[in-house]
Scaffold this motif. Structure first.
Motif, short mmCIF file in Angstrom:
data_model
loop_
_atom_site.label_atom_id
_atom_site.label_comp_id
_atom_site.label_asym_id
_atom_site.label_seq_id
_atom_site.Cartn_x
_atom_site.Cartn_y
_atom_site.Cartn_z
N GLN A 97 0.85 -1.19 0.00
CA GLN A 97 0.00 0.00 0.00
C GLN A 97 0.89 1.24 0.00
N PHE A 98 0.41 2.31 -0.63
CA PHE A 98 1.19 3.55 -0.63
C PHE A 98 0.43 4.69 0.03
N SER A 99 1.20 5.67 0.47
CA SER A 99 0.64 6.88 1.05
C SER A 99 1.58 8.03 0.74
N TRP A 100 1.05 9.13 0.18
CA TRP A 100 1.87 10.32 -0.07
C TRP A 100 2.00 11.14 1.20
N SER A 101 3.14 11.75 1.38
CA SER A 101 3.41 12.52 2.60
C SER A 101 2.49 13.72 2.76
N TYR A 102 2.00 14.27 1.67
CA TYR A 102 1.22 15.49 1.76
C TYR A 102 -0.29 15.25 1.93
N VAL A 103 -0.70 13.97 2.01
CA VAL A 103 -2.10 13.64 2.26
C VAL A 103 -2.16 12.66 3.41
N SER A 104 -2.91 12.99 4.45
CA SER A 104 -2.98 12.10 5.61
C SER A 104 -4.03 11.01 5.37
N ASP A 105 -3.74 9.83 5.89
CA ASP A 105 -4.68 8.70 5.86
C ASP A 105 -5.20 8.42 4.45
N ASN A 106 -4.30 8.36 3.50
CA ASN A 106 -4.76 8.12 2.12
C ASN A 106 -4.24 6.78 1.58
N TYR A 107 -4.24 5.77 2.43
CA TYR A 107 -3.76 4.47 1.99
C TYR A 107 -4.66 3.95 0.87
N LYS A 108 -4.02 3.52 -0.19
CA LYS A 108 -4.74 3.16 -1.39
C LYS A 108 -4.91 1.65 -1.52
N PRO A 109 -5.57 1.20 -2.60
CA PRO A 109 -5.82 -0.24 -2.75
C PRO A 109 -4.57 -1.09 -2.68
N TYR A 110 -4.77 -2.37 -2.53
CA TYR A 110 -3.65 -3.29 -2.38
C TYR A 110 -3.02 -3.59 -3.75
N TYR A 111 -1.69 -3.77 -3.74
CA TYR A 111 -0.96 -4.14 -4.95
C TYR A 111 -0.04 -5.30 -4.62
N LYS A 112 0.13 -6.18 -5.59
CA LYS A 112 0.90 -7.40 -5.34
C LYS A 112 2.40 -7.19 -5.46
N GLU A 116 4.07 -2.15 -9.11
CA GLU A 116 2.67 -1.77 -9.33
C GLU A 116 2.26 -0.68 -8.35
N CYS A 117 2.66 -0.84 -7.11
CA CYS A 117 2.30 0.11 -6.07
C CYS A 117 2.93 1.47 -6.32
N PHE A 118 4.21 1.46 -6.68
CA PHE A 118 4.91 2.72 -6.94
C PHE A 118 4.31 3.44 -8.15
N SER A 119 4.01 2.70 -9.21
CA SER A 119 3.41 3.30 -10.40
C SER A 119 2.05 3.90 -10.09
N ALA A 120 1.27 3.23 -9.25
CA ALA A 120 -0.03 3.75 -8.85
C ALA A 120 0.12 5.02 -8.02
N ALA A 121 1.15 5.07 -7.20
CA ALA A 121 1.40 6.26 -6.38
C ALA A 121 1.73 7.46 -7.27
N ILE A 122 2.58 7.25 -8.28
CA ILE A 122 2.94 8.33 -9.19
C ILE A 122 1.72 8.80 -9.97
N LYS A 123 0.90 7.86 -10.43
CA LYS A 123 -0.31 8.21 -11.16
C LYS A 123 -1.25 9.02 -10.28
N TYR A 124 -1.41 8.60 -9.03
CA TYR A 124 -2.27 9.34 -8.09
C TYR A 124 -1.76 10.77 -7.91
N HIS A 125 -0.45 10.90 -7.78
CA HIS A 125 0.16 12.22 -7.60
C HIS A 125 -0.09 13.11 -8.82
N ASN A 126 0.08 12.55 -10.01
CA ASN A 126 -0.08 13.34 -11.24
C ASN A 126 -1.53 13.77 -11.45
N GLU A 127 -2.47 12.93 -11.01
CA GLU A 127 -3.89 13.24 -11.18
C GLU A 127 -4.43 14.15 -10.08
N ASN A 128 -3.70 14.26 -8.98
CA ASN A 128 -4.17 15.06 -7.85
C ASN A 128 -3.09 16.03 -7.39
#
Length: 326
Positions: A97-112, A116-128
């Motif tokens: 699971q990932f969490s960005w430092s600038y958003v509290s309690d934003n643990y995202k879906p599970y990744y195997k 996959e988890c890191f790529s999802a974190a970067i995508k989340y950052h770019n979209e938000n």
């Protein structure tokens, strides 16, 4: 080795360089540990250089001693390297699971996998992306490896994928390793010579994104309740003037003469400490500023209300009625 690189405060770096301060091996090792801007590979390179170029000796902290500084640093790095290996090691039924430092309690879906988890974190950052350029430089990604309901390893990444730090799981440490990793550096503290004088306006470099909101008027160096020498001074907290203590390595000069909002009161605290203003004068100025800030806030909310549409007013009234019934 440029040990000053591991000190975040520019004021402290320049002063210690100016007086040609000679750091011993213990101080160098600890400065590397406490640095928040260096990535893990830089820290390991610095510790290896200490081992290769500085004499070995017994080291003692408040709760733990070690016969060899060199051996301690080697063990410390071995624990971190093993933690990284375990983090990336595939495990059945484990997930990330990932969490960005600038958003509290934003643990995202599970990744195997970590990728996959890191790529999802970067995508989340770019979209938000709501960060300023200054904030972006300090943002980081926390990724947790979860297994059987517990965190087994935890690594902090820079957005470019470089590892900032690792947090070994208790499951991967022996009792000796646990004590060595979790207590030795944490129970070691140094107070270095500093250039600060009574009345200096400083800001906490830990939170340099918003220096005007982290201001302190320096008073003096004192022992804290935990017997640490800290820089004590006065800060503003929600309209209150409070006395706080900080590590000198976290403090830097606030070179602007501009004070915003309630923080204007700190300029008069400075004048009081320097003997340029009486206590009565300080209290009157503080009261005046607080009244001005309250009036400004009242005017803002009054204008907001007047500019509301009928529908928005209805929504506000409805929300108010609902909250009264809670």
């Amino acid at each position: 080795m440029d040990i000053l690189r591991f000190i975040q405060s520019r004021a402290m770096r320049e002063y210690l360089e100016e007086i040609n301060y000679k750091f011993n091996a213990d101080e160098c090792a600890w400065l590397v540990y406490q640095c928040r801007t260096a990535i893990l590979s830089e820290k390991h390179a610095a510790w290896k250089e200490i081992i290769d170029t500085m004499p070995d000796h017994e080291v003692i902290s408040e709760s733990l001693s070690h016969k060899s500084l060199h051996k301690f640093l080697k063990q410390y790095m071995e624990i971190e390297n093993r933690s990284i290996e375990l983090f990336f090691e595939p495990m059945d039924d484990a997930f990330y699971q990932f969490s960005w430092s600038y958003v509290s309690d934003n643990y995202k879906p599970y990744y195997k996998t970590v990728d996959e988890c890191f790529s999802a974190a970067i995508k989340y950052h770019n979209e938000n992306d709501l960060l300023s350029p200054e904030e972006k430089s300090n943002a980081y990604i926390d990724i947790f490896k979860m297994y059987d309901g517990d965190v087994h390893e935890h690594i902090k990444f820079k957005p470019d994928g470089k590892i900032i730090s690792t947090f070994p799981s208790v499951y991967s440490l022996s009792e000796e390793e646990f004590r060595l990793y979790n207590f030795f550096f944490q129970c070691t503290h140094f107070c270095f010579l500093n250039p600060f004088k009574t009345g200096d306006v400083l800001f906490n470099a830990r939170y340099d994104d918003y220096p005007n909101h982290n201001l302190m008027v320096f008073d003096r160096i004192e022992l804290s309740e935990t017997d640490r020498l800290l820089a004590y001074g006065y800060v503003m907290d929600d309209g209150h003037i409070m006395r706080e203590g900080f590590d000198c390595l976290d403090l830097d000069y606030y070179k602007s003469e501009h004070f915003e909002d309630e923080y204007r009161a700190l300029d008069y605290v400075r004048k009081y400490l320097l003997g340029e203003l009486s206590l009565t004068g300080l209290m009157n100025k503080y009261h005046q500023i607080m009244c001005e800030e309250q009036a400004k806030n009242t005017e803002f909310h009054s204008d907001l209300w007047e500019n509301d549409t009928v529908d928005e007013k209805w929504k506000r009234n409805w929300f108010f009625e609902q909250t009264q019934n809670i």
